[in-house]
Design an enzyme around this catalytic site. Sequence first.
Site, short mmCIF file in Angstrom:
data_model
loop_
_atom_site.label_atom_id
_atom_site.label_comp_id
_atom_site.label_asym_id
_atom_site.label_seq_id
_atom_site.Cartn_x
_atom_site.Cartn_y
_atom_site.Cartn_z
N LYS A 34 -7.65 5.34 -2.32
CA LYS A 34 -8.19 4.82 -1.05
C LYS A 34 -7.06 4.64 -0.03
CE LYS A 34 -10.32 0.70 -1.17
NZ LYS A 34 -9.72 -0.27 -0.23
N ASP B 16 -5.04 -5.61 -6.29
CA ASP B 16 -6.49 -5.35 -6.36
C ASP B 16 -7.03 -5.38 -7.79
OD1 ASP B 16 -6.70 -5.08 -3.63
OD2 ASP B 16 -6.31 -2.93 -3.66
#
Length: 448
Positions: free
Chosen positions: A28, A327
């Site tokens: 991403k 994350d």
Amino acid sequence: MSLSAAPPRLIAHPVARLEGKVRVPGDKSISHRALMFGSMALGETTVTGLLTGEDVLRTAAAVRALGAQVVEQDGVWRVHGFGVGGGREPADMLDLGNSGTSARLLAGILASHRFTSFMTGDGSLRRRPMQRVMEPLGRMGARFESRAGGRLPLAIVGTDEMVPIEYTLPVASAQVKSAILLAGLNTAGETTVVEPEATRDHTERMLCHFGAEVRVCAGESGRGKRITVVGWPELRARDIVVPGDPSSAAFAVVAACVKPGSDVLVEAVGVNPLRTGLFTTLQEMGADIAFENPREIGGEPVADLHVRGGALKGVDVPPERAPTMIDEYPILAVAAACAEGTTRLLGLAELRAKESDRLASVAAGLAANGVRHEKGADFLIVHGDGKAPAGGGLVETHLDHRIAMSFLVLGLAAREPVAVDDGAPIDTSFPGFAALMNGLGARIEAGS
Ligand code: S3P
């Protein structure tokens, strides 16, 4: 008849083991940057392996609104850029959906253009702090109007006469670092960011690849870095190949780790050392993860991750590791719930500023599934007993893709199925998550 459809609930059922070979969607962080930097380059940049999750599509729409041409054919994305400082005033508000990376990085680009632009996002993004980019970009000469607390919607009154700054990051954030460096591209002279803790360096790597002059030296603390970008480079179009996202691979890797007898290969995963804190931690917990076929793709290290399931034990995860796995704490908490012993996750303050307050969301999810834990302002302690967690809970995802995916993985390893109240956010970063996991032997299905 209700005006809005109910969120799609998903349920994960316990399974025996996982087996097979998969490729997860593109990274991403790298995907956002490929589109943004391609937009600031002259000529045609091609991007293969781009993540087509909603977050990245928001970036694509935003750079189009700034004047870039972005088209996709047969999986290859072609970007015709407008050059550094050559963007045009967007005709409307930029809606960045759930994507903090789009909002923060674009703020740096928009602030360094002589027009006023506006951005907003979904209920999650509108709660997230923007002051962290407004402050340094304000020092460079841009002005902002935001909702109370530096929240979106945000008006950005940009300038093409920015002054270069040297800025020490008050929080370890690659997004803030990148926003400043991107503003520095359209600024005369040298713009420097000092980061006390090194964060993901995709911006630095890719800017160099596009021909910018970027100097990186070790910081004084020994752990951080000092990064300088020289203004007004001529960025040249490039071909970019996006590796698989280690933050997405994390879900298949942990699922395989916690189910003894599993044998899973996740191919072509980015293993940039500033992203692999989770894999290091899992290995310390006793996981069997081999990095096979190491190679370099598009200036980023890549490997195939071969995971064999077995028993895990609790460990202490030091706070200084946080930037390399920021994350991954939700899925690590799931691994910890399946391990034997206590796992201490420290230095988690930044987790509260993610798509949801992840510290609260993870703790609530553990509580709903009978996992003993303790939560503080910046730590989480998870007590595992080496047996399958109880499960049986319904987890609130709070528009947070990683909360949804993490607790679905818990459901595969628990004694009772685990449901998440809203599976839709998964598409922001991992379209096809349930199908990919089910291909490995998981049982994730729509629930009612
Ligand atoms: C990202 C940086 C991290 C990470 C996010 C992506 C990036 O955010 O959580 O998912 O692409 O630069 P912070 O910089 O806020 O830590």
